[in-house]
Scaffold this motif. Sequence first.
Motif, PDB file in Angstrom:
ATOM      1  N   VAL A  39     -28.494  -4.820 -22.187  1.00 11.11           N
ATOM      2  CA  VAL A  39     -27.636  -3.667 -21.822  1.00 11.11           C
ATOM      3  C   VAL A  39     -26.675  -4.156 -20.466  1.00 11.11           C
ATOM      4  O   VAL A  39     -25.633  -3.874 -20.527  1.00 11.11           O
ATOM      5  CB  VAL A  39     -28.351  -2.396 -21.534  1.00 11.11           C
ATOM      6  N   ALA A  40     -27.284  -4.550 -19.590  1.00  6.83           N
ATOM      7  CA  ALA A  40     -26.924  -5.276 -18.327  1.00  6.83           C
ATOM      8  C   ALA A  40     -25.685  -6.161 -18.512  1.00  6.83           C
ATOM      9  O   ALA A  40     -24.562  -6.175 -18.064  1.00  6.83           O
ATOM     10  CB  ALA A  40     -27.654  -5.538 -17.422  1.00  6.83           C
ATOM     11  N   LEU A  41     -25.972  -7.161 -19.433  1.00  7.34           N
ATOM     12  CA  LEU A  41     -25.216  -8.075 -19.786  1.00  7.34           C
ATOM     13  C   LEU A  41     -23.857  -7.594 -20.723  1.00  7.34           C
ATOM     14  O   LEU A  41     -22.899  -8.032 -20.373  1.00  7.34           O
ATOM     15  CB  LEU A  41     -25.792  -9.343 -20.514  1.00  7.34           C
ATOM     16  N   ALA A  42     -24.120  -6.835 -21.622  1.00  4.37           N
ATOM     17  CA  ALA A  42     -23.261  -6.067 -22.495  1.00  4.37           C
ATOM     18  C   ALA A  42     -22.236  -5.357 -21.763  1.00  4.37           C
ATOM     19  O   ALA A  42     -20.949  -5.366 -21.544  1.00  4.37           O
ATOM     20  CB  ALA A  42     -23.635  -5.364 -23.500  1.00  4.37           C
ATOM     21  N   PHE A  43     -23.036  -4.537 -20.606  1.00  6.28           N
ATOM     22  CA  PHE A  43     -22.264  -3.577 -19.497  1.00  6.28           C
ATOM     23  C   PHE A  43     -21.317  -4.428 -18.835  1.00  6.28           C
ATOM     24  O   PHE A  43     -20.110  -3.976 -18.564  1.00  6.28           O
ATOM     25  CB  PHE A  43     -23.185  -2.846 -18.802  1.00  6.28           C
ATOM     26  N   ARG A  44     -21.550  -5.821 -18.394  1.00  2.00           N
ATOM     27  CA  ARG A  44     -21.126  -6.326 -17.567  1.00  2.00           C
ATOM     28  C   ARG A  44     -19.634  -6.901 -18.432  1.00  2.00           C
ATOM     29  O   ARG A  44     -18.678  -6.956 -17.863  1.00  2.00           O
ATOM     30  CB  ARG A  44     -21.845  -7.825 -17.104  1.00  2.00           C
ATOM     31  N   LYS A  45     -19.711  -7.351 -19.325  1.00  2.00           N
ATOM     32  CA  LYS A  45     -18.823  -7.956 -20.289  1.00  2.00           C
ATOM     33  C   LYS A  45     -17.728  -6.701 -20.588  1.00  2.00           C
ATOM     34  O   LYS A  45     -16.477  -6.727 -20.425  1.00  2.00           O
ATOM     35  CB  LYS A  45     -19.240  -8.434 -21.530  1.00  2.00           C
ATOM     36  N   VAL A  46     -18.374  -5.513 -20.922  1.00  7.41           N
ATOM     37  CA  VAL A  46     -17.515  -4.559 -21.138  1.00  7.41           C
ATOM     38  C   VAL A  46     -16.880  -3.779 -19.977  1.00  7.41           C
ATOM     39  O   VAL A  46     -15.610  -3.679 -19.966  1.00  7.41           O
ATOM     40  CB  VAL A  46     -18.572  -3.015 -21.741  1.00  7.41           C
ATOM     41  N   PHE A  47     -17.596  -3.849 -18.750  1.00  8.21           N
ATOM     42  CA  PHE A  47     -16.904  -3.781 -17.475  1.00  8.21           C
ATOM     43  C   PHE A  47     -15.984  -4.518 -17.158  1.00  8.21           C
ATOM     44  O   PHE A  47     -14.781  -4.101 -16.658  1.00  8.21           O
ATOM     45  CB  PHE A  47     -18.248  -3.569 -16.292  1.00  8.21           C
ATOM     46  N   ALA A  48     -16.092  -5.763 -17.382  1.00  8.20           N
ATOM     47  CA  ALA A  48     -15.066  -6.890 -17.157  1.00  8.20           C
ATOM     48  C   ALA A  48     -14.128  -6.558 -18.124  1.00  8.20           C
ATOM     49  O   ALA A  48     -12.804  -6.834 -17.464  1.00  8.20           O
ATOM     50  CB  ALA A  48     -15.822  -8.266 -17.290  1.00  8.20           C
ATOM     51  N   ALA A  49     -14.176  -6.189 -19.397  1.00  8.66           N
ATOM     52  CA  ALA A  49     -12.960  -5.939 -20.218  1.00  8.66           C
ATOM     53  C   ALA A  49     -12.316  -4.766 -19.915  1.00  8.66           C
ATOM     54  O   ALA A  49     -11.059  -4.631 -19.914  1.00  8.66           O
ATOM     55  CB  ALA A  49     -13.526  -5.933 -21.461  1.00  8.66           C
ATOM     56  N   ILE A  50     -13.045  -3.745 -19.432  1.00  4.48           N
ATOM     57  CA  ILE A  50     -12.360  -2.413 -19.071  1.00  4.48           C
ATOM     58  C   ILE A  50     -11.678  -2.846 -17.873  1.00  4.48           C
ATOM     59  O   ILE A  50     -10.451  -2.408 -17.398  1.00  4.48           O
ATOM     60  CB  ILE A  50     -13.284  -1.343 -18.840  1.00  4.48           C
ATOM     61  N   THR A  51     -12.113  -3.392 -16.704  1.00  2.00           N
ATOM     62  CA  THR A  51     -11.485  -3.707 -15.566  1.00  2.00           C
ATOM     63  C   THR A  51     -10.276  -4.518 -15.700  1.00  2.00           C
ATOM     64  O   THR A  51      -9.188  -4.131 -15.167  1.00  2.00           O
ATOM     65  CB  THR A  51     -12.484  -4.287 -14.619  1.00  2.00           C
ATOM     66  N   ALA A  52     -10.238  -5.368 -16.625  1.00  2.00           N
ATOM     67  CA  ALA A  52      -9.203  -6.394 -16.933  1.00  2.00           C
ATOM     68  C   ALA A  52      -8.007  -5.661 -17.537  1.00  2.00           C
ATOM     69  O   ALA A  52      -7.007  -5.593 -17.111  1.00  2.00           O
ATOM     70  CB  ALA A  52      -9.602  -7.510 -17.817  1.00  2.00           C
ATOM     71  N   GLY A  53      -8.372  -4.551 -18.544  1.00  4.75           N
ATOM     72  CA  GLY A  53      -7.448  -3.894 -19.124  1.00  4.75           C
ATOM     73  C   GLY A  53      -6.929  -2.719 -18.320  1.00  4.75           C
ATOM     74  O   GLY A  53      -5.654  -2.423 -18.088  1.00  4.75           O
ATOM     75  N   LEU A  54      -7.513  -2.176 -17.282  1.00  2.11           N
ATOM     76  CA  LEU A  54      -7.252  -1.520 -16.406  1.00  2.11           C
ATOM     77  C   LEU A  54      -6.253  -1.936 -15.199  1.00  2.11           C
ATOM     78  O   LEU A  54      -5.095  -1.705 -14.734  1.00  2.11           O
ATOM     79  CB  LEU A  54      -8.292  -0.771 -15.315  1.00  2.11           C
ATOM     80  N   ASP A  55      -6.656  -3.364 -14.805  1.00  2.37           N
ATOM     81  CA  ASP A  55      -5.974  -4.187 -14.070  1.00  2.37           C
ATOM     82  C   ASP A  55      -4.613  -4.294 -14.634  1.00  2.37           C
ATOM     83  O   ASP A  55      -3.289  -4.548 -14.080  1.00  2.37           O
ATOM     84  CB  ASP A  55      -6.487  -5.573 -13.667  1.00  2.37           C
ATOM     85  N   ALA A  56      -4.745  -5.045 -16.065  1.00  3.27           N
ATOM     86  CA  ALA A  56      -3.325  -5.188 -16.754  1.00  3.27           C
ATOM     87  C   ALA A  56      -2.448  -3.906 -16.947  1.00  3.27           C
ATOM     88  O   ALA A  56      -1.233  -4.012 -16.393  1.00  3.27           O
ATOM     89  CB  ALA A  56      -3.704  -5.746 -17.981  1.00  3.27           C
ATOM     90  N   ARG A  57      -2.948  -2.747 -17.185  1.00  5.35           N
ATOM     91  CA  ARG A  57      -2.351  -1.470 -17.167  1.00  5.35           C
ATOM     92  C   ARG A  57      -1.656  -1.222 -15.792  1.00  5.35           C
ATOM     93  O   ARG A  57      -0.462  -0.836 -15.533  1.00  5.35           O
ATOM     94  CB  ARG A  57      -3.234  -0.230 -17.695  1.00  5.35           C
TER      95      ARG A  57
END
Length: 182
Positions: A39-57
């Motif tokens: 869960v922590a690893l998945a959350f980290r990747k999901v969090f990184a993807a969300i963060t990257a998407g938010l940064d791009a936006r």
Amino acid sequence: MFISSAIAATAEHAAEAGHHGPFYTQAEFWVGAAFVLVVALAFRKVFAAITAGLDARASQIKGRIDEAAKLREDAQALLAEYQRKQRDALQEAEAIVAHAKHEAARLKTEAEAAMEASIVRREKQAVERIAQAEAQAMAEVRNLAVDMAIAAANKMIAEKLAPDAQDLLIEDSIRGLSGKLH
């Protein structure tokens, strides 16, 4: 927090199940730890993807804001330029109107002077024509008077002079003409 509560729940579960021994020897602990790790690893990747998407936006939004600010500055500069051009055009129009009024006044003055000169010239021409007409009328009256006097003199001479005297008078007149013609 989530991890510590998962570990505590695993420890309680192991105690309830009657397992004795250290908690890390229990299978449930390792299942829980693996679950937490996944869960922590998945959350980290999901969090990184969300963060990257938010940064791009956020980057896109910042780019749009910068573009909008630039467009606003350009629009303000264009507005200022058009306002300046409008002021210049109004000043030029006022100058043209003032020049036109000045020219109209000058042309009016020139036209009045030309009209005055024309009236004076025509009046002078009329006076000269009248004087010429008077002189011509006087000459015609004189010529008519001379003609009438000659006719009257001829008639009187013809009635009162003898034919010999008439011949003598004609010869005298002819001699007098030769002196007047030279």
